[in-house]
Design a protein around this motif. Structure first.
Motif, PDB file in Angstrom:
ATOM      1  N   SER A 100      25.333  25.141 -57.355  1.00 37.69           N
ATOM      2  CA  SER A 100      25.714  26.400 -56.714  1.00 37.69           C
ATOM      3  C   SER A 100      25.512  27.575 -57.666  1.00 37.69           C
ATOM      4  O   SER A 100      25.053  28.655 -57.255  1.00 37.69           O
ATOM      5  N   ASP A 101      25.816  27.353 -58.942  1.00 41.59           N
ATOM      6  CA  ASP A 101      25.650  28.412 -59.949  1.00 41.59           C
ATOM      7  C   ASP A 101      24.200  28.855 -60.074  1.00 41.59           C
ATOM      8  O   ASP A 101      23.889  30.050 -60.061  1.00 41.59           O
ATOM      9  N   VAL A 102      23.281  27.891 -60.240  1.00 42.38           N
ATOM     10  CA  VAL A 102      21.884  28.253 -60.505  1.00 42.38           C
ATOM     11  C   VAL A 102      21.190  28.787 -59.263  1.00 42.38           C
ATOM     12  O   VAL A 102      20.142  29.447 -59.361  1.00 42.38           O
ATOM     13  N   PRO A 126      22.440  25.813 -73.650  1.00 43.48           N
ATOM     14  CA  PRO A 126      21.806  25.478 -72.371  1.00 43.48           C
ATOM     15  C   PRO A 126      22.795  24.769 -71.461  1.00 43.48           C
ATOM     16  O   PRO A 126      23.583  23.941 -71.920  1.00 43.48           O
ATOM     17  N   ILE A 127      22.758  25.097 -70.166  1.00 39.43           N
ATOM     18  CA  ILE A 127      23.556  24.316 -69.232  1.00 39.43           C
ATOM     19  C   ILE A 127      23.004  22.891 -69.202  1.00 39.43           C
ATOM     20  O   ILE A 127      21.853  22.666 -69.584  1.00 39.43           O
ATOM     21  N   PRO A 128      23.789  21.907 -68.789  1.00 35.22           N
ATOM     22  CA  PRO A 128      23.313  20.520 -68.822  1.00 35.22           C
ATOM     23  C   PRO A 128      22.014  20.347 -68.029  1.00 35.22           C
ATOM     24  O   PRO A 128      21.902  20.761 -66.875  1.00 35.22           O
ATOM     25  N   THR A 129      21.045  19.730 -68.666  1.00 40.92           N
ATOM     26  CA  THR A 129      19.735  19.528 -68.036  1.00 40.92           C
ATOM     27  C   THR A 129      19.411  18.049 -67.824  1.00 40.92           C
ATOM     28  O   THR A 129      18.272  17.707 -67.516  1.00 40.92           O
ATOM     29  N   SER A 183      14.739  29.065 -67.397  1.00 37.37           N
ATOM     30  CA  SER A 183      15.462  28.793 -68.640  1.00 37.37           C
ATOM     31  C   SER A 183      16.866  28.293 -68.338  1.00 37.37           C
ATOM     32  O   SER A 183      17.548  28.809 -67.445  1.00 37.37           O
ATOM     33  N   PRO A 184      17.341  27.296 -69.092  1.00 37.92           N
ATOM     34  CA  PRO A 184      18.710  26.816 -68.899  1.00 37.92           C
ATOM     35  C   PRO A 184      19.728  27.535 -69.792  1.00 37.92           C
ATOM     36  O   PRO A 184      20.914  27.225 -69.746  1.00 37.92           O
ATOM     37  N   TRP A 185      19.296  28.493 -70.611  1.00 36.65           N
ATOM     38  CA  TRP A 185      20.159  29.044 -71.652  1.00 36.65           C
ATOM     39  C   TRP A 185      21.117  30.102 -71.122  1.00 36.65           C
ATOM     40  O   TRP A 185      20.696  31.130 -70.593  1.00 36.65           O
ATOM     41  N   ALA A 194      18.708  36.672 -68.870  1.00 40.92           N
ATOM     42  CA  ALA A 194      18.154  35.489 -68.200  1.00 40.92           C
ATOM     43  C   ALA A 194      19.219  34.438 -67.906  1.00 40.92           C
ATOM     44  O   ALA A 194      18.913  33.250 -67.817  1.00 40.92           O
ATOM     45  N   ASP A 195      20.459  34.867 -67.746  1.00 40.21           N
ATOM     46  CA  ASP A 195      21.541  33.928 -67.467  1.00 40.21           C
ATOM     47  C   ASP A 195      21.200  33.104 -66.226  1.00 40.21           C
ATOM     48  O   ASP A 195      21.026  33.651 -65.131  1.00 40.21           O
TER      49      ASP A 195
END
Length: 276
Positions: free
Chosen positions: A75-77, A192-195, A209-211, A242-243
């Protein structure tokens, strides 16, 4: 099936919710069917793509644990978390803005007194955090509950670590009679968010980007005031634009000042909105 029959199918599904006793549930389900069906028609969703989507959601559910919420991360991304926050937190000017909750909050964090070190052994450079909690009229809010949590300098929250004997870099404290608070912790770093799950696969497939920019999580509660869930972001972080979860707000960006003793100081004042 003809376009007319496709529309009839959508209408038929919506009509199945006609006897729903809860009005809000009925409203949500009818609208959900409408927009889901419209999406499928708009992209001409194939059966293979539909099944792949089901597998993706199944994998997201399988990745969830008591300390890892992959659906919140999804939901966040997709920006849905921040959209919901923005729609439901239209506060008067002067109030501290809200932002996303994130997937790593856990209840029952340890309680601390003002001045204590909530890092509790987490790795990172020392940081002093202080500020005040006030109402929109400038009044000091005493005994406001302040929950704080953050990642360490390796980008990991305590709940991501196995066999950790106690909570780290998270805690609960209360504002003083004059609304002030302070505590020791560690400097927030970008991470980075969990990938390693379905959300990471989505980011990789779409070249995103996951950062997340460096930040400190806060949740503040006080009788007579709306609960505030927010972050304070570290100004000099290069990932601010780039959040991946779209949580940055200009008013939540603050200077983290280097002190002569080598520690870092964050000063931030919170303004809560009275309960409507």
């Amino acid at each position: 099936m003809s376009p007319q029959n496709l529309d009839s199918l959508t209408q038929a599904v919506q009509e199945r919710f006609a006897d729903t006793p809860e009005p809000r549930l009925k409203e949500i389900m009818v609208a959900l069917v409408k927009h889901l069906h419209a999406f499928a028609r708009d992209v001409r969703l194939t059966e293979a793509e539909w099944f792949q989507g089901i597998e993706y959601l199944t994998a997201a559910g399988q990745k969830c644990t008591a300390t890892r919420q992959e659906f919140i991360l999804l939901s966040d991304v997709l920006g849905l978390s921040m959209l919901t926050v923005a729609m439901n937190n239209d506060k008067p000017p002067g109030c501290t803005e809200a932002t996303v909750f994130g997937p790593f909050y856990v209840p029952d964090a340890p309680h601390y007194e003002n001045g204590d070190d909530v890092a509790n052994g987490a790795s990172g450079q020392p940081c002093l955090v202080r500020g005040t909690v006030r109402g929109l009229g400038g009044e000091a809010i005493a005994r406001a509950t302040i929950e704080v949590w953050q990642a360490d300098d390796e980008g990991h929250y305590d709940v991501q670590k196995e066999d950790l004997p106690h909570a780290q870099a998270r805690g609960v404290l209360y504002s003083r009679a004059d609304g002030s608070f302070d505590f020791k912790t560690i400097v927030s770093e970008a991470y980075p968010i969990p990938t390693d799950g379905p959300v990471g696969a989505l980011l990789q497939a779409t070249r995103r980007s996951p950062w997340r920019p460096a930040h400190l999580h806060f949740m503040l509660k006080a009788e007579g005031y709306e609960t505030l869930i927010t972050h304070v972001f570290r100004k000099e972080c290069v990932y601010m634009q780039a959040d991946p979860v779209f949580g940055v707000r200009e008013s939540l960006i603050a200077d983290w000042k280097l002190l002569p003793d080598g520690a870092t100081l964050l000063e931030f004042d919170f303004v809560l909105n009275p309960t409507r």
